[in-house]
Structures are given as C-alpha cells and as structure tokens.
Write a protein that holds these residues in place. Structure first.
Motif, PDB file in Angstrom:
ATOM      1  N   ILE A  50      11.981   0.429  -1.622  1.00 25.35           N
ATOM      2  CA  ILE A  50      12.990   1.043  -2.481  1.00 25.35           C
ATOM      3  C   ILE A  50      12.804   2.544  -2.329  1.00 25.35           C
ATOM      4  N   SER A  51      13.861   3.242  -1.945  1.00 22.53           N
ATOM      5  CA  SER A  51      13.714   4.675  -1.693  1.00 22.53           C
ATOM      6  C   SER A  51      14.620   5.457  -2.633  1.00 22.53           C
ATOM      7  N   GLY A  54       0.814  -1.214   0.000  1.00 22.78           N
ATOM      8  CA  GLY A  54       0.000   0.000   0.000  1.00 22.78           C
ATOM      9  C   GLY A  54       0.840   1.253   0.000  1.00 22.78           C
ATOM     10  N   HIS A  55       0.163   2.378   0.173  1.00 21.29           N
ATOM     11  CA  HIS A  55       0.866   3.657   0.267  1.00 21.29           C
ATOM     12  C   HIS A  55       1.471   3.816   1.659  1.00 21.29           C
ATOM     13  N   GLN A  71       4.043  -0.873  -4.770  1.00 25.96           N
ATOM     14  CA  GLN A  71       3.201   0.330  -4.751  1.00 25.96           C
ATOM     15  C   GLN A  71       4.084   1.520  -4.427  1.00 25.96           C
ATOM     16  N   GLN A  72       4.133   2.499  -5.329  1.00 21.45           N
ATOM     17  CA  GLN A  72       4.963   3.674  -5.073  1.00 21.45           C
ATOM     18  C   GLN A  72       4.160   4.774  -4.395  1.00 21.45           C
ATOM     19  N   THR A  73       4.816   5.510  -3.525  1.00 20.33           N
ATOM     20  CA  THR A  73       4.226   6.723  -2.948  1.00 20.33           C
ATOM     21  C   THR A  73       5.180   7.853  -3.272  1.00 20.33           C
ATOM     22  N   LEU A  74       4.663   8.892  -3.892  1.00 19.32           N
ATOM     23  CA  LEU A  74       5.506  10.028  -4.262  1.00 19.32           C
ATOM     24  C   LEU A  74       5.151  11.217  -3.389  1.00 19.32           C
ATOM     25  N   MET A  75       6.163  11.954  -2.979  1.00 18.71           N
ATOM     26  CA  MET A  75       5.896  13.172  -2.220  1.00 18.71           C
ATOM     27  C   MET A  75       6.822  14.279  -2.699  1.00 18.71           C
ATOM     28  N   ARG A  76       6.210  15.425  -3.006  1.00 20.71           N
ATOM     29  CA  ARG A  76       6.997  16.593  -3.408  1.00 20.71           C
ATOM     30  C   ARG A  76       7.653  17.199  -2.191  1.00 20.71           C
ATOM     31  N   THR A 102       8.852   3.157  -2.499  1.00 19.16           N
ATOM     32  CA  THR A 102       8.083   2.084  -3.119  1.00 19.16           C
ATOM     33  C   THR A 102       8.052   0.874  -2.199  1.00 19.16           C
ATOM     34  N   GLU A 103       6.841   0.502  -1.814  1.00 22.59           N
ATOM     35  CA  GLU A 103       6.672  -0.666  -0.948  1.00 22.59           C
ATOM     36  C   GLU A 103       6.639  -1.908  -1.829  1.00 22.59           C
ATOM     37  N   VAL A 104       7.410  -2.914  -1.455  1.00 22.49           N
ATOM     38  CA  VAL A 104       7.503  -4.136  -2.249  1.00 22.49           C
ATOM     39  C   VAL A 104       7.180  -5.325  -1.354  1.00 22.49           C
ATOM     40  N   ASN A 105       6.239  -6.146  -1.765  1.00 25.11           N
ATOM     41  CA  ASN A 105       6.035  -7.428  -1.077  1.00 25.11           C
ATOM     42  C   ASN A 105       5.783  -8.504  -2.127  1.00 25.11           C
ATOM     43  N   PRO A 106       5.644  -9.773  -1.742  1.00 22.19           N
ATOM     44  CA  PRO A 106       5.547 -10.831  -2.761  1.00 22.19           C
ATOM     45  C   PRO A 106       4.359 -10.668  -3.708  1.00 22.19           C
TER      46      PRO A 106
END
Ligand SMILES: *[C@@H]1O[C@H](CO)[C@@H](O)[C@H](O)[C@H]1NC(C)=O
Ligand SMILES: *[C@@H]1O[C@H](CO)[C@@H](O)[C@H](O)[C@H]1NC(C)=O
Ligand SMILES: *[C@@H]1O[C@H](CO)[C@@H](O)[C@H](O)[C@H]1NC(C)=O
Ligand SMILES: *[C@@H]1O[C@H](CO)[C@@H](O)[C@H](O)[C@H]1NC(C)=O
Ligand SMILES: *[C@@H]1O[C@H](CO)[C@@H](O)[C@H](O)[C@H]1NC(C)=O
Ligand SMILES: *[C@@H]1O[C@H](CO)[C@@H](O)[C@H](O)[C@H]1NC(C)=O
Length: 368
Positions: free
Chosen positions: A145-146, A114-115, A196-201, A188-192
């Motif tokens: 992944i950051s 998720g986010h 899901q990427q979360t972007l923030m300015r 970016t959250e990664v699971n099996p």
C-alpha cells in the motif's frame, strides 16, 4: 503438451470452479487442497481439523502419508508443529478412523513483512516517482500500500501514491504540492502474516533533479579557430505533458576541455539552449557536456551531465593545392568502373555491391 490445458485462462476457470465446489460442499473433496494456511518460519504452527467431531480421534497426513509424531495438541484433533522450517510445507489433511477425509489444507511458511528501501525521483514539477526493494524476501504472497502524508498547516493529509502497474514496486505522486515541500512517503508491505510500514521523509525542493539536457551538438564557426557553438534541448521530461510551453525556466552549466586534458572549463547560462565557447584550443578536438537545474530555487539539484560529445573548432584550410596536372587526370581515367573492395565496407555498401554485381552480370550478358 500444447493443448487446452496449457491455457492459463482455462486454469483460472478451473481454479475458481474448484473453489466454488469446496464452498458448496466440503464432502466433495478428494485430494484437492484449496485452503491455504500461512505460518511464520521458526514459530509453532497449529493446524485445526475443521469439521471433526469432538472427542473422536483423527489421523493427520502430510502429502498423503501419516504424520508420525502427533503432538499433545491432538487431543482436540488439531496438529501442532513446533519451530517449523521450510521442509514442513505441504498438503495436510485430517481423517477419521475409517480414513475418510475431514479437512485438508495447504501449509505455506515464510517471514513477517519487513521494511523496504525506498528511493524517490523528481525529474520535473509534476511527477514524483518512487520505487522500493524488499530488504528480505518473505517467501509469501506480498503486496504494497503506497501513500504519502503532507503536513498542511498542522493538518495531516494522506493521499495515494499511485501504483500504475500493480505489483511493480513503483508508484507515482501526481502533481505534488511543491509549495509544501516536506512530505512523508509511506510504503506498507502486506503479506498473510501481517503488515509493516516504512516511512521516508522527502523534501521536494531537494529532490527536484531534471534529466540531463538532450541532443547536445557542437560545431566550429567558419573563420574562428577558437570558437565552438554548442546547442542542446531541454530534457523532454521537463515539459508538462498537457502544457508543453509552460515549463519552468532552467539554467545550464557547460563544461569542456581539449581531448586528453584533465581540466574542465565551465560556462553558465540561464534560460537559453545555446552557448558560444570562445577560448577553445585551436586545432584540437574538445569534449563537451551540459547539465541543467531549475533556475529559480538553488536548493534543487543539478542534473547528471549529458552524454559526452566531441567537436573541433574550425581549422584554416591548407591552401597549397596545385593546379590540376595531367598525370592526375590520367590516373583518374584508368580507375576501373566497378567499385573497389574498400569502398564496399559499411552497412550500406554490401547492397550496393550486390546491385553492381547484378548489373555487371546483366551487362556482361547483353549483346553489344
Ligand atoms: C497439494 O495440493 C495442491 C492443490 O490441490 C496440488 O496442486 C499439489 O500437487 C499438492 N502437493 C502435494 C505435494 O501433494
Ligand atoms: C526441519 O526440521 C526437521 C525436524 O524438526 C529436520 O529433520 C530437518 O532437517 C529440518 N530441515 C531443514 C531444511 O532445516
Ligand atoms: C510435501 O511435498 C512438498 C513438495 O513435494 C515438499 O516440498 C515438502 O517438504 C513435503 N512436506 C513434508 C512435510 O514432507
Ligand atoms: C537497504 O538499506 C539498508 C540500510 O540503508 C542497507 O543496509 C541495505 O543493503 C539496503 N538493501 C537493499 C536490498 O538495497
Ligand atoms: C501507512 O500506511 C498504512 C497502510 O495504509 C497505514 O496503516 C499506516 O497508518 C500509515 N502510516 C502512517 C504514519 O500514516
Ligand atoms: C541565446 O543565446 C544566443 C547566442 O548565444 C543569442 O543569440 C540569443 O538571443 C539568446 N536567446 C535568448 C532567449 O536569450
């Protein structure tokens, strides 16, 4: 039992060995389940019986007992589990008609990644510290992944936001390019089950907020009943670690009020770490706090206020001391040598008391 089995290193070795065994010869399997299949809660999950022969029926077991309801999918020897819930996790295995194990796997269920909620901090010009929290626990092994993205003259540049401690939900952008203030942080959250990427300015100028000034001290000035001298140090984190004397200049704001008053008075100073309050209320203790901001760019933020300190201006000493009288002296002479109980309070004095007691005892025993 505290023995070699409780040693995690030993367990890891056993784990790796059993994985190797599985890969070398799947016939060697007993009840050990090393294959893991991940599924999404609420979805239909299909388990394949790898290694089964086409056309031959298989029997599925979960946690060692037969699966009662076999779905139509069992035609091709796979097991279909509709709208799975968490109580369907477990060790699944398929067996041939003689009961011999063909394939075994562990089913683990959870949610899609998720986010995350991201917060970033910039307490100086050379380290952006970002951290994040999961909005919802996916119940599955997860990593992140950051990175951050910079628009540089129309060119997108992606760089790593470094996770110094893997799995800590924190990353650092070293030496951000302050002259290009607008960046995008990408966690970016990664699971099996997916990513899901979360972007923030982030705007680095608006983000820049020093830590509060440190070691704030204040003292009265002899002969000056309305003056208070206040001194402090710039925040430790403001100095670059490699070049401690080339920090950007800071400006400071100081606020003070007599203890009990509602209204703060403010003073302002640039590039100096001491200031004189000249209109303190004579005879009263005051509360004092200092905050800092980068002196060049007014878009940046003021730090939080430093810890509250209290100080009192110089007070004219009462000059009604009588010349020494004989009764006073006599009183002094009659004071017992052993220190009184009141004096022995505090952290240092119990030791002192012990010392005195021992000395007393020794002296008591000493022939005079
Ligand atoms: C499932 O298999 C794993 C790995 O072999 C084992 O540690 C676990 O105890 C098993 N669970 C059940 C419920 O049989
Ligand atoms: C999971 O589903 C099974 C059957 O579909 C049901 O019997 C069981 O109560 C459910 N468990 C939970 C925790 O919802
Ligand atoms: C298998 O065993 C695990 C652990 O005891 C349990 O949580 C799970 O619900 C069991 N699975 C089934 C389908 O009974
Ligand atoms: C994350 O942010 C959302 C929206 O900004 C908020 O509703 C939610 O409570 C936050 N969650 C956590 C765990 O902080
Ligand atoms: C964010 O990072 C993920 C993982 O590296 C990547 O797949 C995705 O494309 C990135 N998003 C953007 C907008 O660059
Ligand atoms: C800082 O202020 C003190 C008095 O408040 C003054 O004596 C000193 O010269 C100032 N230092 C600088 C660098 O301006």
């Amino acid at each position: 039992m505290p023995g070699p089995l409780t040693c995690p290193g030993r367990l890891i070795v056993i784990g790796i060995l059993s994985l190797l065994v599985v890969h070398i010869s799947s016939a060697a399997w007993s009840n050990e389940v090393s294959d893991i299949q991940y599924g999404r809660l609420g979805s239909t999950v299909t388990l394949a019986c790898r290694g089964s022969r086409k056309g031959f029926p298989v029997e599925w077991r979960v946690n060692g007992s037969s699966v009662v309801e076999q779905q139509a999918g069992a035609l091709d020897s796979s097991l279909s589990l509709p709208s799975v819930n968490s109580s369907m996790e477990g060790n699944y295995s398929c067996h041939d008609q003689s009961g011999a194990l063909i394939h075994a796997l562990q089913l683990r269920l959870g949610h899609l990644p998720g986010h995350v909620n991201i917060t970033c901090r910039l307490p100086n010009h050379f380290k952006v510290q970002c951290s994040w929290t999961q909005q919802k626990d996916s119940l599955l092994p997860t990593h992140y992944i950051s990175s951050y993205i910079t628009h540089n003259n129309g060119v997108l540049e992606v760089e790593e936001c470094v996770q110094e401690v893997p799995g800590s939900h924190r990353c650092i952008i070293f030496h951000p390019r302050m002259w290009i203030p607008k960046h995008m942080v990408n966690i970016t959250e990664v699971n099996p089950l997916g990513t899901q990427q979360t972007l923030m300015r982030v705007d680095l100028h608006q983000l820049l907020k020093p830590d509060p000034p440190e070691e704030v001290m204040s003292m009265g000035v002899d002969g000056q009943p309305t003056k208070l001298l206040v001194q402090w140090r710039s925040p430790e984190s403001w100095q670059p670690e490699d070049r401690p004397h080339s920090a950007f200049p800071l400006q400071y704001q100081l606020r003070y009020r007599p203890v009990g008053s509602q209204y703060w008075s403010m003073l302002y100073i640039e590039d100096n770490t001491s200031l004189m309050i000249t209109d303190a209320l004579a005879g009263h203790p005051h509360h004092i706090q200092v905050q800092a901001r980068e002196a060049i760019n007014p878009e940046t933020q003021w730090s939080d206020w430093s810890q509250l300190i209290q100080a009192q201006p110089w007070i004219e000493p009462v000059t009604t001391v009588e010349p020494t009288t004989i009764p006073f002296l006599q009183e002094h002479i009659t004071v017992p040598v052993r220190p009184s109980k009141e004096v022995t309070s505090g952290t240092f004095f119990p030791l002192m008391e012990l010392f005195y007691r021992i000395c007393d005892d020794i002296i008591g025993f000493m022939p005079i």
